[in-house]
Structure formats: structure tokens, C-alpha cells
Design an enzyme around this catalytic site. Structure first.
Site: not given
Length: 454
Positions: A312-314
Site C-alpha cells: 500500500w505504501h509504494g
């Protein structure tokens, strides 16, 4: 706050929605089409899940979730798909690589999913009832306001429909908690402007090949400095969002609760990015089965949840590895606790040792955020142990420690305030005065929020 001059809730909300839309589209107006499409999908899906044919509820909710995830995957993960499966010099691979990442897409997509799921749950759980108004017009207004409300729009906290929508009502000046807003804004701006923006200048060499020529002490101090920087940057943004929302009469959930005093990884995730960790727990971990399907399945569910939380972060496999690290840490920790139930005395040596261990482990893992290339992470670790003979820039090390110290003090202040409330309550107002002074006199060079990239 001009919205308070309007007596009707409908007018107040329209002013805030319009303001939020202008805020989001100011630098890239074309992104408003994506925001409008995402909002329309979730408005229509949630409405017909509530008031459409009962036999179609599951299908509609599933379709809404899938559309949200497809949009997120297309804009956020196209470069990862291109680099993994295609030739990026031309054709499909090149096209996927050029797709831009709209700011805040991870946040407003998750909030749209929350609206759809919470609406679906409303037919079986009283906690989620009455989120959708029978008037379609009112539902459009409430849903778009929930998604686009500007304090949280581009970088969180991630809101859940069942927490926020019930707050939508007429707001008045007299109901604003001014002291709460003041405290949130002062601490938030201090952490961002004084701590994070100054630290970023001293951790800027934490990139390849710059770090290869730095001494062991410099590398260690930069790694710790980046750990404090990412906390100050994101916790600062979250506090600013809470303060701004409070000025308009809305309470957003606390996103950070002094995470660097955690004695376990599970405690860390109860204190760090709380809105994300609770979202993943509620909408992913529990649906996977949580801890209800045996110990082995629990460990697997923990790891899957954290790997997806990392992605989800990258759009890079390093984020998945970062998530896997935390997932495995949580699984091993749970396995150990299942086998050996050891009580740890507060304020004992082992208690503080565990705080240090968790902090250093978390800080080491942040390298995967700063250096998304695995080879560079390995080279950094090698340099950390082999560059002992290189000359150290002690001024740089001192300044990193100096600007990191407020975060350490912030956590110590919290611990001590629990034990001695009277003394620290008196000291508190002087501390806010000092922070205000430093905001005006010692802010670093302006920099974008780290979580804007997510």
C-alpha cells in the site's frame, strides 16, 4: 472559519466540499476527474447496497470494492507491473511506466472501500446502520464530504465511514475545542517544520552513491535521524490534520500514539499509523480469518496483511519486503508469546531493552523506504560495518542528534507525564510556548510531506 456564518448544515457542507475540491485540484485540475469518478462509484454502490434489491447487495458491494482496487492498481502499481513483466523501453511496458501517481489516491480509495463495506455491514450490525440517507441528494453530499474533506484528503488519517459520517451535522463556534486544536496544530507544525524539515537536510546523503564515502558513525546517525524524521514528518501532518478538522467541528482519529516507546512489534502497530493498522485489521485481517482459524493460519494472516500493507505504501517490491519484515516479526512474536508467557516489569532493564530493540529494528527497516533498491540497502549495511576508518563529520552528527532530540523528549515527556501529572501539566504550557518560538525562528527549508508519495 467562514462556514460558521452559514446556519444550515447543507450550506456549511457545500462550502467545505467546494473548498476541498479547490484545495485538491489547485495544482493538477485534471485529477479532479479521477476523484469525481472514485466518489461516484462509491456513492452509487453504497446507496444501492442500502436501498437496492437485497439479492444484489453482495454483488454490488463486491463490484464497488473491485472497481476501487482496479483504479488503485492502474494508477499506483502500473510501474511495478511494467518493471516486473514487460520491457519498459517501448510498448505496453513503457505506457504503464508513464502513468502518473495521483496524490492521495491510496487514502481516498481506502475510504471509498470503507464506505461500501460499512454500508454492506449495516444490514447485519447496528454499529454500521444509518450511514446512507434515504435522500439520494443528501447521500451524495455526505459521501463526497466524507471522502474529500481537505484536512485528511491527501495524506490521511484514513477515515472509516462509521466513524466520520455520524459526525456530519450543523457546527457552531461555541462547540469548537480551541485548546485541543491549538495543541494539535502547534505540535504538528513543530514536528514538521522544526524537526522533520531540518533533519531532511542532514539525511539527504542517505542515497546511493552518496553514503558510500561516509563513516560508520555518520551512517548510523543518519539512519537514526531518518527514523526520527519520518515519524516527525508523518505524525506532524496527522496532528495538523486533526487540528484543522477540529476547527471545523470534526474529530479525526488519532494516528500516532508515541510509537517509539513500544516494547513489542504488535504494540508498535497499535501506536504507529493507527488509521492504517486498524483499517487493515478491520477490513483485511479479520475477513481473512484473523486468529479464529488456528495458530498457523493466524501467523499466515498476519504476514499477508502486513505484506499488502507494505505494498500500500509504494509500487516497489522493497515495500512488500518491508511489510514482510513486520509481518514475520508479528508472527514470531505471537509464536513466542504462545509458547512462553513472560511478564515484563515496567521500568525494568528488560523493559527498556525491549523498547530499544523494537526501535532499532523499526529504524533499520526504514532503509527500505529510503533506498527502494535492494542492492543499495545491502551496500549501506556493508558500509555501516566497513567504513569505520573514514573521517566523521562530527558537526553533521551533532546536528542530527540535536534535531532528533525533541522526538526523544516528546516520548519521554509522555512517559513521565503518566507518572507525575501535576508537575508536567504546569510545564506543558511553557513547552508549547517554546515550540511556537522555534516554529518562527528555527524552521528548516520547506519540503513536501514524505507520505505524499504514498
Amino acid at each position: 472559519m467562514p462556514f460558521n456564518f452559514f446556519k444550515k448544515a447543507n450550506t456549511q457542507l457545500l462550502v467545505l466540499i467546494l473548498s476541498s475540491v479547490i484545495f485538491y485540484g489547485y495544482y493538477a485540475p485534471e485529477l479532479l476527474f479521477l476523484l469525481a469518478f472514485s466518489g461516484a462509484v462509491n456513492v452509487l454502490t453504497s446507496y444501492y447496497v442500502s436501498f437496492g434489491a437485497p439479492k444484489h447487495r453482495m454483488l454490488l458491494a463486491t463490484a464497488g470494492i473491485v472497481i476501487n482496487l482496479v483504479v488503485l492498481a492502474f494508477f499506483k502499481y502500473s510501474p511495478l507491473i511494467a518493471g516486473t513483466f514487460f520491457n519498459t523501453d517501448n510498448g505496453i511496458g513503457f505506457f504503464l511506466l508513464t502513468i502518473p501517481l495521483p496524490i492521495g489516491i491510496s487514502f481516498f480509495t481506502f475510504e471509498g472501500i470503507s464506505l461500501v463495506i460499512d454500508t454492506y455491514k449495516g444490514h447485519t450490525d447496528d454499529k454500521f446502520k444509518n450511514l446512507v440517507d434515504k435522500s439520494f441528494k443528501t447521500h451524495i453530499r455526505n459521501s463526497f464530504f466524507f471522502i474529500v474533506f481537505f484536512p485528511h484528503l491527501v495524506s490521511g488519517p484514513i477515515l472509516k465511514a462509521h466513524d466520520f459520517i455520524p459526525q456530519i451535522s450543523n457546527k457552531f463556534f461555541k462547540d469548537i475545542d480551541w485548546e485541543y486544536c491549538f495543541k494539535m496544530l502547534v505540535v504538528g507544525y513543530f514536528l514538521k517544520l522544526v524537526v522533520a524539515d531540518n533533519l531532511k537536510d542532514f539525511t539527504s546523503s542517505l542515497v546511493y552513491p552518496g553514503f558510500m564515502t561516509l563513516s560508520t558513525l555518520t551512517l548510523a546517525s543518519m539512519l537514526l535521524g531518518y527514523s526520527f524524521q519520518i515519524f516527525a514528518d508523518f505524525a506532524g501532518y496527522s496532528l495538523i490534520a486533526l487540528g484543522l478538522a477540529g476547527l471545523f467541528g470534526y474529530r479525526l482519529m488519532q494516528n500516532f500514539n508515541f510509537p517509539y516507546i513500544s516494547t513489542t512489534f504488535s504494540e508498535f502497530w497499535r501506536r504507529w499509523h493507527i488509521s492504517l493498522s486498524t483499517f487493515l485489521k478491520e477490513y483485511l485481517y479479520f475477513p481473512l480469518g484473523g486468529n479464529k482459524k488456528g495458530k498457523v493460519r493466524t501467523y499466515i494472516n498476519l504476514t499477508i496483511t502486513m505484506v499488502l500493507g507494505g505494498l500500500w505504501h509504494g509500487a516497489a517490491w522493497s515495500y512488500a519486503v518491508w511489510g514482510a519484515f513486520h509481518g514475520l516479526a508479528l508472527a514470531i512474536e505471537r509464536l513466542f508469546n504462545d509458547k512462553f508467557k513472560i511478564a515484563i516489569k515496567p521500568n525494568s532493564f528488560f523493559y527498556y531493552f525491549k523498547i530499544l530493540f523494537v526501535f532499532l529494528s523499526v529504524s533499520l527497516a526504514w532503509l527500505l523506504f529510503k533506498l527502494p533498491n535492494f542492492d543499495q540497502v545491502i551496500m549501506y549495511m556493508k558500509a555501516l560495518f566497513t567504513n569505520t576508518g573514514l573521517v566523521t563529520n562530527y558537526i553533521s552528527v551533532f546536528l542530527i542528534l540535536l534535531y532528533s532530540f525533541p522526538v526523544v523528549l516528546y516520548h519521554i515527556f509522555y512517559l513521565k507525564r503518566q507518572a507525575k501529572p501535576a508537575f508536567f501539566n504546569k510545564l506543558e504550557y511553557a513547552v508549547y510556548g517554546v515550540m511556537l518560538f522555534l516554529i518562527f525562528t528555527n524552521s528548516g527549508t520547506p519540503g513536501t510531506f514524505i507520505y505524499f508519495q504514498f
